[in-house]
Scaffold this motif. Structure first.
Motif, PDB file in Angstrom:
ATOM      1  N   LEU A 133       0.836  -1.204   0.000  1.00 28.96           N
ATOM      2  CA  LEU A 133       0.000   0.000   0.000  1.00 28.96           C
ATOM      3  C   LEU A 133       0.870   1.254   0.000  1.00 28.96           C
ATOM      4  N   LEU A 134       1.985   1.203   0.690  1.00 31.63           N
ATOM      5  CA  LEU A 134       2.938   2.318   0.657  1.00 31.63           C
ATOM      6  C   LEU A 134       3.528   2.478  -0.744  1.00 31.63           C
ATOM      7  N   HIS A 135       3.803   1.375  -1.406  1.00 31.65           N
ATOM      8  CA  HIS A 135       4.306   1.439  -2.790  1.00 31.65           C
ATOM      9  C   HIS A 135       3.280   2.084  -3.714  1.00 31.65           C
ATOM     10  N   HIS A 136       2.013   1.908  -3.399  1.00 29.81           N
ATOM     11  CA  HIS A 136       0.941   2.532  -4.181  1.00 29.81           C
ATOM     12  C   HIS A 136       0.738   4.003  -3.808  1.00 29.81           C
ATOM     13  N   GLY A 137       1.449   4.470  -2.800  1.00 31.08           N
ATOM     14  CA  GLY A 137       1.316   5.872  -2.405  1.00 31.08           C
ATOM     15  C   GLY A 137       0.129   6.149  -1.513  1.00 31.08           C
ATOM     16  N   MET A 138      -0.417   5.099  -0.909  1.00 34.62           N
ATOM     17  CA  MET A 138      -1.564   5.292  -0.024  1.00 34.62           C
ATOM     18  C   MET A 138      -1.107   5.857   1.320  1.00 34.62           C
ATOM     19  N   LEU A 139      -2.031   6.475   2.037  1.00 39.36           N
ATOM     20  CA  LEU A 139      -1.750   7.090   3.327  1.00 39.36           C
ATOM     21  C   LEU A 139      -2.233   6.153   4.422  1.00 39.36           C
ATOM     22  N   ILE A 140      -1.300   5.585   5.178  1.00 35.45           N
ATOM     23  CA  ILE A 140      -1.636   4.558   6.153  1.00 35.45           C
ATOM     24  C   ILE A 140      -2.166   5.178   7.440  1.00 35.45           C
ATOM     25  N   SER A 141      -3.295   4.644   7.904  1.00 33.18           N
ATOM     26  CA  SER A 141      -3.910   5.101   9.145  1.00 33.18           C
ATOM     27  C   SER A 141      -4.055   3.923  10.102  1.00 33.18           C
ATOM     28  N   GLY A 142      -3.576   4.096  11.305  1.00 28.51           N
ATOM     29  CA  GLY A 142      -3.717   3.065  12.332  1.00 28.51           C
ATOM     30  C   GLY A 142      -4.781   3.442  13.336  1.00 28.51           C
ATOM     31  N   ILE A 143      -4.611   2.962  14.569  1.00 30.94           N
ATOM     32  CA  ILE A 143      -5.551   3.246  15.651  1.00 30.94           C
ATOM     33  C   ILE A 143      -4.807   4.006  16.746  1.00 30.94           C
ATOM     34  N   PRO A 144      -5.221   5.220  17.078  1.00 34.09           N
ATOM     35  CA  PRO A 144      -4.527   5.986  18.122  1.00 34.09           C
ATOM     36  C   PRO A 144      -4.896   5.488  19.515  1.00 34.09           C
ATOM     37  N   TYR A 145      -4.014   5.752  20.466  1.00 33.70           N
ATOM     38  CA  TYR A 145      -4.263   5.326  21.840  1.00 33.70           C
ATOM     39  C   TYR A 145      -5.352   6.148  22.524  1.00 33.70           C
ATOM     40  N   LEU A 150      -7.900   0.153  23.128  1.00 34.77           N
ATOM     41  CA  LEU A 150      -6.531  -0.237  22.800  1.00 34.77           C
ATOM     42  C   LEU A 150      -5.706  -0.441  24.066  1.00 34.77           C
ATOM     43  N   LEU A 151      -6.041   0.273  25.119  1.00 35.69           N
ATOM     44  CA  LEU A 151      -5.351   0.134  26.401  1.00 35.69           C
ATOM     45  C   LEU A 151      -5.965  -0.953  27.274  1.00 35.69           C
ATOM     46  N   GLU A 152      -7.219  -1.288  27.013  1.00 35.10           N
ATOM     47  CA  GLU A 152      -7.947  -2.228  27.863  1.00 35.10           C
ATOM     48  C   GLU A 152      -7.984  -3.654  27.322  1.00 35.10           C
ATOM     49  N   THR A 153      -7.692  -3.840  26.044  1.00 37.49           N
ATOM     50  CA  THR A 153      -7.859  -5.146  25.419  1.00 37.49           C
ATOM     51  C   THR A 153      -6.977  -6.224  26.045  1.00 37.49           C
ATOM     52  N   ARG A 154      -7.541  -7.429  26.160  1.00 34.12           N
ATOM     53  CA  ARG A 154      -6.781  -8.606  26.585  1.00 34.12           C
ATOM     54  C   ARG A 154      -6.718  -9.617  25.442  1.00 34.12           C
ATOM     55  N   ILE A 179     -14.104  -5.719  18.881  1.00 34.01           N
ATOM     56  CA  ILE A 179     -15.189  -5.147  18.081  1.00 34.01           C
ATOM     57  C   ILE A 179     -15.102  -3.626  18.081  1.00 34.01           C
ATOM     58  N   ALA A 180     -14.877  -3.047  19.262  1.00 32.36           N
ATOM     59  CA  ALA A 180     -14.779  -1.590  19.366  1.00 32.36           C
ATOM     60  C   ALA A 180     -13.640  -1.053  18.507  1.00 32.36           C
ATOM     61  N   LEU A 181     -12.522  -1.770  18.481  1.00 29.66           N
ATOM     62  CA  LEU A 181     -11.368  -1.304  17.701  1.00 29.66           C
ATOM     63  C   LEU A 181     -11.599  -1.475  16.198  1.00 29.66           C
ATOM     64  N   CYS A 182     -12.300  -2.530  15.809  1.00 24.95           N
ATOM     65  CA  CYS A 182     -12.665  -2.679  14.391  1.00 24.95           C
ATOM     66  C   CYS A 182     -13.548  -1.512  13.951  1.00 24.95           C
ATOM     67  N   ARG A 183     -14.550  -1.210  14.747  1.00 21.11           N
ATOM     68  CA  ARG A 183     -15.465  -0.116  14.385  1.00 21.11           C
ATOM     69  C   ARG A 183     -14.740   1.229  14.404  1.00 21.11           C
ATOM     70  N   ALA A 184     -13.855   1.411  15.386  1.00 19.32           N
ATOM     71  CA  ALA A 184     -13.089   2.656  15.451  1.00 19.32           C
ATOM     72  C   ALA A 184     -12.200   2.816  14.223  1.00 19.32           C
ATOM     73  N   LEU A 185     -11.601   1.702  13.770  1.00 18.75           N
ATOM     74  CA  LEU A 185     -10.744   1.758  12.582  1.00 18.75           C
ATOM     75  C   LEU A 185     -11.556   2.154  11.353  1.00 18.75           C
TER      76      LEU A 185
END
Length: 201
Positions: A133-145, A150-154, A179-185
């Protein structure tokens, strides 16, 4: 002109990655954008498609045009030795025409994965999906803290993208944090796509 959509492109063998894709799509739809679920067919060791020409159930197979015309991309795969699964890599290897034309340059993208074991290569698989995706020039977005899950997951969940711990039998359901992190993404990706597409005054 067609309405903008986020392509949620995935490969799923046991169903966990497909479930993640559905939750990501719901997150996208919270932004008012369409989420277009697409999968890829399985391939054999000699890189021949082995599935039916049309999936028997679930999402349709992706086309190059699905990818070319999207406003953003969420891409998911189960891990295979710390890497993306071959069917998804095979699909990406066929996108050189999009690379040559720059069709994906400047579009946002996110990645997601599911693993049988908790430390079974989630982060390396996410990183492996980012590289083309970087080779395609896309802008990568992750999940912020700032996402508390992201802090609570086990189970799964990384700043590189959504993830899921499916268990050795691949039957562990997504937990509330996953599930919450999938929806947040999905929601983050949809919001970024809208901002990038907004007219600049």
């Amino acid at each position: 002109m067609s309405q903008p959509y986020i392509l949620v492109l995935f490969y799923s063998r046991s169903g966990a990655t497909a479930q993640m894709a559905k939750h990501i799509a719901r997150g996208v739809e919270l932004t008012g954008l369409e989420a277009r679920l697409r999968t890829v067919p399985p391939v054999s060791a000699d890189h021949e498609a082995t599935g039916p020409s049309i999936p028997e159930h679930g999402a349709p197979y992706a086309t190059i045009d699905d990818l070319k015309n999207c406003a953003g991309l969420a891409m998911g795969s189960p891990t295979r030795y710390g890497n993306m699964a071959a069917p998804l890599k095979y699909f990406l290897d066929g996108t050189s025409s999009l690379w040559l034309s720059g069709a994906l340059v400047g579009k946002p993208a996110s990645v997601f994965t599911s693993t049988a074991s908790l430390h079974g290569g989630q982060e390396t698989t996410l990183l492996s999906m980012m590289m083309p995706l970087l080779h395609h020039g896309m802008l990568i977005s992750g999940i912020p803290y700032s996402e508390s899950a992201l802090l609570e997951t086990r189970g799964g969940g990384t700043p590189y993208g959504a993830s899921h711990h499916a268990g050795a039998d691949s039957k562990r359901a997504l937990d509330e944090h996953e599930i919450a992190l999938c929806r947040a993404l999905g929601q983050r990706l949809g919001s970024i796509a809208q901002k990038l597409d907004a007219p600049r005054g």
